[in-house]
Motif scaffolding. Structure first.
Motif, short mmCIF file in Angstrom:
data_model
loop_
_atom_site.label_atom_id
_atom_site.label_comp_id
_atom_site.label_asym_id
_atom_site.label_seq_id
_atom_site.Cartn_x
_atom_site.Cartn_y
_atom_site.Cartn_z
N ALA A 138 9.08 8.52 -6.10
CA ALA A 138 8.35 7.43 -5.45
C ALA A 138 9.23 6.71 -4.43
CB ALA A 138 7.83 6.44 -6.50
N LEU A 189 0.83 -1.20 0.00
CA LEU A 189 0.00 0.00 0.00
C LEU A 189 0.87 1.26 0.00
CD1 LEU A 189 -3.13 0.08 0.21
CD2 LEU A 189 -2.80 0.95 2.53
N LEU A 190 1.92 1.27 0.84
CA LEU A 190 2.79 2.44 0.92
C LEU A 190 3.50 2.67 -0.41
CD1 LEU A 190 4.41 1.94 4.46
CD2 LEU A 190 2.68 3.64 3.80
N THR A 238 8.36 6.93 4.31
CA THR A 238 7.30 6.24 5.06
C THR A 238 7.88 5.07 5.85
OG1 THR A 238 6.71 4.71 3.28
CG2 THR A 238 5.57 6.82 3.31
N THR A 254 2.56 1.62 -3.42
CA THR A 254 1.59 2.00 -4.44
C THR A 254 1.19 3.47 -4.27
OG1 THR A 254 0.75 -0.26 -4.44
CG2 THR A 254 -0.63 1.40 -5.48
N GLY A 255 0.98 3.88 -3.02
CA GLY A 255 0.65 5.27 -2.76
C GLY A 255 1.77 6.21 -3.18
N ALA A 256 3.00 5.82 -2.85
CA ALA A 256 4.16 6.65 -3.21
C ALA A 256 4.28 6.76 -4.73
CB ALA A 256 5.44 6.05 -2.62
N GLY A 305 1.83 6.39 -6.95
CA GLY A 305 0.71 7.19 -7.45
C GLY A 305 0.95 8.68 -7.25
N LEU A 306 1.43 9.03 -6.06
CA LEU A 306 1.73 10.43 -5.77
C LEU A 306 2.81 10.97 -6.72
CD1 LEU A 306 1.27 12.77 -3.67
CD2 LEU A 306 3.31 11.91 -2.51
#
Lengths: 109, 225
Positions: free
Chosen positions: B206, B185-186, B213, B188-190, B192-193
Motif C-alpha cells: 500500500a 482517496l489515493l 501515485t 484508501t485506494g492503495a 484496498g488494492l
C-alpha cells in the motif's frame, strides 16, 4: 534452545537490516533537500501513511473470532465518535479500547 | 525544556500508547517463552531489533531453525515500509549526534505516527526523544513482563486495540489538519488494492503504490504550474 551463536547472528542481522531501512531515507532526503518533491511528500505523506496504517489495523479485525469482531468494531465506532465530539486523542483511545475490552471479554459470546 | 518536563508532557499525550506497547510486548514475551526460549531473549530482541511485527516472525523462524538468509530476507520485506518514514519524520528537530542516531534507530510505526502529522515547530528535541524512549522502554518492559509472568497474567482479549484506536485517531487528526481528499482517496485506494492482491504484506504494498501515485501527482502538478 538452538545454538546461541546462530541466535545471536540472526538477531544481529535482523537488527542491522531494520536500522538500515530506517536510516536510508534520511540519506535520500539529503539528496532531495530543498526540492519541490520533498515539500510535496511532506504535505501528502503523513495523512496517507496514517490512513494506510489505520486501514491495515481495521483489515486485521477477525470477523471469525468468538465475538465476530464485535469488540474491535464497536471500539472503532466509539473511538471515532468520541474523537469527533471531544477531539482529545487520549480520551478517544481509552474510550474505544474500553468498549472493545468490555464487548470482547464480558459478554458471553 | 528539561528532560523531566519533556517526559511528563510526552507521558500526558502519548502515555496511553506506551501502555498499548506494554500490552503488545507482553504478548511477545509469552510467545518467546512459549517456544521454549529462555526468559531474557524476549527483552533482548525487543531492545536490539525494536520492530514489533518482525520480532514475532523472527522468533518463529528461530524456533524452526530457519537459515540466516531467510531471516534477513523476511526482515527486509516486512520492514521495508520504514523506507517511507524517514522522508518526512522531523529529525531536524532532534539535537545532538547521538540523540539523532537513537531517533533513527527507534523510528517505529508508532513513533512516526505520533510525530509526522504534527507541526514540527511544536515538537521539541526532548519531546520527540521522550516519546520514542517511552515506546522503547514500554516494548522492552512488556516483553520482560510477558516472558517472566506470561502464564500468570492470563489472556486479556483486545488490549492491543489501543494501536488500532491510535492510528484511527491520528488519521482523523491529520485529515482535520489538512483536509486533503485526494490524498485520502489515493491512500484508501492503495490500501484496498494491497489488501486484495497482497494481504500478507499489505502495508508495504500500500505504501509503495501510494508513494508511486504521489510521484505522478507531483509531476502533473509541475506540468500545470
Amino acid at each position: 534452545m538452538p545454538d546461541p551463536s546462530y541466535v545471536a547472528l540472526a538477531i544481529g542481522v535482523a537488527a542491522a537490516i531494520t536500522i538500515s531501512l530506517r536510516a536510508l531515507p534520511f540519506a535520500m532526503r539529503r539528496l532531495l533537500a530543498g526540492s519541490a518533491l520533498l515539500a510535496d511528500l511532506g504535505r501528502w505523506m503523513p495523512l496517507g501513511a496514517l490512513t494506510i496504517l489505520a486501514l491495515y489495523c481495521l483489515s486485521r479485525i477477525d470477523l471469525g473470532a468468538p465475538d465476530h469482531g464485535a469488540g474491535p468494531l464497536a471500539g472503532v465506532v466509539v473511538t471515532v465518535l468520541v474523537h469527533r465530539l471531544r477531539r482529545n486523542a487520549v480520551l478517544s483511545i481509552v474510550a474505544g479500547t474500553a468498549a472493545c475490552l468490555l464487548l470482547s471479554n464480558l459478554l458471553p459470546w | 525544556m528539561s528532560a523531566a518536563v519533556a517526559v511528563r508532557s510526552a507521558a500526558r499525550e502519548v502515555g496511553v500508547v506506551w501502555l498499548g506497547l506494554v500490552a503488545l510486548g507482553t504478548g511477545f514475551g509469552v510467545v518467546v517463552t512459549g517456544y521454549g526460549f529462555p526468559w531474557w531473549l524476549a527483552p533482548l530482541i525487543s531492545l536490539t531489533v525494536f520492530a514489533g511485527s518482525v520480532e514475532f516472525i523472527l522468533v518463529g523462524m528461530l524456533a524452526g531453525g530457519a537459515s540466516i538468509a531467510a531471516i534477513a530476507l523476511t526482515t527486509f520485506v516486512v520492514n521495508s515500509r520504514h523506507l517511507f518514514y524517514g522522508l518526512t519524520f522531523p529529525l531536524h528537530r532532534v539535537e545532538g549526534r547521538l540523540p539523532r542516531a537513537y531517533s533513527v534507530f527507534a523510528l517505529i510505526d508508532e513513533a512516526y505516527a505520533l510525530t509526522a502529522g504534527k507541526d514540527p515547530a511544536m515538537l521539541s528535541s526532548g519531546r520527540i526523544l521522550a516519546t520514542q524512549a517511552g515506546l522503547h522502554l514500554s516494548w522492552v518492559g512488556g516483553s520482560l513482563l510477558g516472558a517472566l509472568a506470561g502464564s500468570l497474567l492470563g489472556d486479556v482479549e483486545g488490549l492491543d486495540f489501543v494501536l488500532t484506536a491510535l492510528f484511527v485517531v491520528l488519521a482523523l487528526d491529520a485529515y482535520d489538519e489538512r483536509p486533503d481528499r485526494v490524498t485520502l482517496l489515493l491512500a484508501t485506494g492503495a490500501a484496498g488494492l494491497a489488501f486484495l492482491v497482497a494481504p500478507g504484506s499489505m502495508v508495504l504494498v500500500a505504501m509503495s503504490v501510494f508513494a508511486a501515485t504521489l510521484l505522478i501527482r507531483h509531476r502533473r502538478g509541475r506540468q500545470h504550474a
